[in-house]
Structure formats: C-alpha cells, structure tokens
Design a protein around this motif. Sequence first.
Motif: not given
Length: 526
Positions: A223-239
């Motif tokens: 369901d999740q595109t590469y762009s949505s995964l990048v966003k989640r990686l940066l916001i949630e994983g990055g935090t």
Amino acid sequence: MQRKTMKTVMQGALLLSVASLIAKILSAVYRVPFQNMVGNTGFYVYQQIYPIYGIGMTFALSGLPMFISKLVAESETAQTKLALLSRIFVLLAGFSLLLFLGLQGLAVPIASGMGDPGLAPIIRAVSWMFLFSPFLAISRGYFQGEYDMRPTALSQLVEQTVRVTVILVVAYWAMKHQWNVYRMGTWTMSSAAIAAVFASAVMLYYVRHQHVKFIAAIHQPVDQTYSSLVKRLLIEGGTISLFASMMVLLQLVDSFTVMRGLMIQGLPSLTAKSIKGVYDRGQPLVQLGLVVATSFSSSLLPSLTEALNRGNHRQFVRQANTVVRISVAIATAAAVGLVALMPEVNVLLFGNQQGTGMLSVYVLSIIFATLIMIDNSILQSLNQFAVTIAGLTIGLLVKVVFNQWAVVHFGAIGASWITVVALLVMAGFLRQQLRKEQLRAFKRGFLLKLVLIAVIMLISVRLVIPVGSWLTAAWTPRMAALVEAVLGILVGVIVFMYLALKFKLLTLREWLLLPQADRWLRWFKK
C-alpha cells in the motif's frame, strides 16, 4: 493466547533491556583503560571521530529497528511485511552508500573543519560501518516486530564485545610498538566495521534459520509508496534515532568547535589536543550516569502506553509525573555525587586531577539529559513527534551558536557550560509542552527540596574525604582515591536517602516502585 503473547512481549522487552544495559556499560567502561594506554592526545584522536560512529550505531541499533518493528507489527500478512521491508532496505542501502561515499570523499574537508587534517584516515575507517547498517536495521526491526528480541539482543552484545576487544588490543599493540596516535586511531575506528561484520553474521544466521527472504519480496505490491516510506522514515524513524543519539550530537558539535576554539585562543596545537582529550573524559562518566538514572525509570514507561490504550488519561498523568520525579531524583543524586567525588574519580580512573573543574560542570548534563529522555518518551507516547524535534533543534542550535565562542573566551570549561545550558533549554521547552497536557511533575516544593538535599549531600561527602585521606596516607594515589571514593559513595547514599525520606521528596507509593524498595526502606526507617 493473548496472555501468552503479552508474556512473550514482556520477556523479550526485558531481554533487550538487559542486553542494552550491558552494551552501554561496556561502551562506557572500556574508555578508561583505553585512555590510560593511549594518553590524552590518543584519547582526543579517538573521541573526535567517535560521534560519527555513535550516530550511525544509534540508527542501526535502536532508532531504525524500533521504527521498522512498528511497520512490521502494522502489516497484516507475511508477504506484506517482507515486501515493505525490501523497499525500506532499498532506501536505507541508497542512503548508506551515499553516506559512505561522502565520508570517503570528504574526509579531508571534514577533518580540516575539526581543526586537524590528520583525522582524515580515521574518518574513512569509520565510514565502512555504514555499509552494514541497512541489513542490521532491517533484520533487527523485523524480528522485534515479530516479538522475538533474541537476535537483536545477541547481535548487540556480540557487536559491542568484538568492538571493545579490538579497541583495547589495538591500544595495547600501539603502546607496545609506539605507533603514532593517528595510526592507532585508524585501527581502533576500524573496530566499528569489524564488529558490524560479526553482528551481521549473527543476524544472517537468524534470517536464514527462519527462512526470511527480504529481497525475494521486492516485486510484491504494498500500500505504501517509496515517497510515503521516505516521509515516515524521516519523521518517525528520524525522531526516535535523533533523540537516542542526543548526547552524541552534542559531542559532534564539540568535535568541530572545542579544538578550533582552543587554537583561536592562542594555544599550540599539541596543547589543544591534550586539553580536548581531558575534556572528553566527561563522556564516559555522563554515559554511566545516564545508564544508572534511566535504567530505573525505563521499567516504568510501558505502563504509560497501557494507560493511554485504556483511555485512562488520569492514570497516565499520574504515572508520567511519577516517572519524571523518580528519574530526576536519581539523576540528581548521581550527578551531584560525581561532582562531589570528581577529584577522587579523576585520579582513580585517569591517573590525575587534570580538568576536574570542567568535568564537574559537564556531569551536570546527567540531570537534564535524563529529564529530556523521559519527557521525550512521554511526548512520543502522545504522538507529539514535531514537538520533540523542535526541542532537540533548539538545544542543538544553542550548542552550535555559542560553543566555540565560549571556548575562545573561557577555555574548555566553556564547552561544558554550553552543553549544560543547551540541555537545560531543551528540557525547559519539553516541560512547557507537557504542561499543556496537565503534566506538572514538579510541584509542592519538589525542586527546592531536591536542591537542598543535593547540596547537603555534596558538603557531607567532601567533609568525609579527609578521613579517607588520613586512612590511606601511605597508599598509592589510585588506591587512596578508590578508598576515598567508596567512603564518599556510602556517605552520599546514606545522607541522600535519609534526607529524601525525612523531607518526603517522594511519596511512599513512588518509593515502592523502585526495585527491592520495601527491604531498604525498612532499613532506613530503623
């Protein structure tokens, strides 16, 4: 079935916590014999580049695996999990490769930015570890998402054990064969990549044993595109990752500013390197202090999530305030105890009293760093990721803007003060945000009582030190320092606990949340 799952989760969380605690202690303790073997300048060389390793290690060990495990837990089918992981692996592999190439190609400019072009080979040596990070993060995250913490725990212990062994063997060999400090530094930093190989071997064994095929699932639809995964990686994983590496980020600022500030002040290069090496003694002390302070409170944090899931906001607020008060009380006792015993601790661990003043200031970081870590956990349980990032950014800006100026005007102790101020600003910002959630942990004179108790404890410890000096007059400086430190710790613990109970710093219910509290509370009551 649900009870069995919950039991498995709790056992796994305990296993991972114990492994993490052992790894943190290992990571802090090895620096003492290492510094003793390589001296101040050798320690400076290692510590200048250590923050790069520390940040990469945090991402691969705790930050990204925690985020990935969340994605795994959210996925409904095994195929969806593997397909999602394969895409994250591609993203992380691309990012890690860019980081590796960047560190290899820009090693000389980065080293020059730190004020010492001789550090370039050491930067290139540490860059190799980033090539192993994607596989380690993905595999650890997958097993954690499946509630199997054994692979992560074992790989973590293997990684730290191998790294510490390589570092100490290299330090001994370098001392024996009179290597220059840069050659020694290059080989010690190679320990990061060597340890990553062993950790990857552990994870590969579990991956093959469980028949987990990440790459084979890359063409499966998700369901999740590469762009949505990048966003989640940066916001949630990055935090998660950035807060886990908070102290290392502050040390990275020190790597670029302390040495340069000392040289701008007019000190010769060799003297500046030696002073920076002395300043870096504070890092293992703070690391150990944080392990002590946060290990008590980390066991209480899961109950916060449980209270939120039940929709019991009142219980959440009460438990969150309890965790904060207990953590800050223990952190203050640890930090002020270190300040009181810093001359003796410095001699015991490092052989002399160089830098006692700036180390005494630096260890005050334990109090505010502990508060920040707990507040960050509370805010993340409320999904307040933007607030925590804002707090971290503000604190880092204070450090970046003022650090070199403080070193130029006040010497290395200026960097110690700016670290404490940056953490104080960060803690104040997060506290202000939590007040909006009705989380007011410090009331009814708690802070005034805590400061008063800490000051009396400090004075009591310093008053008893001459007794230890008299008893050990004919002993070697290090053995005398050991006896004085042990005596000081005993007096400090007794005085702090007695006054904390007398002034009712914590409620009886809060005291009983601590391990074996009923036993030692009974002893103090007598």
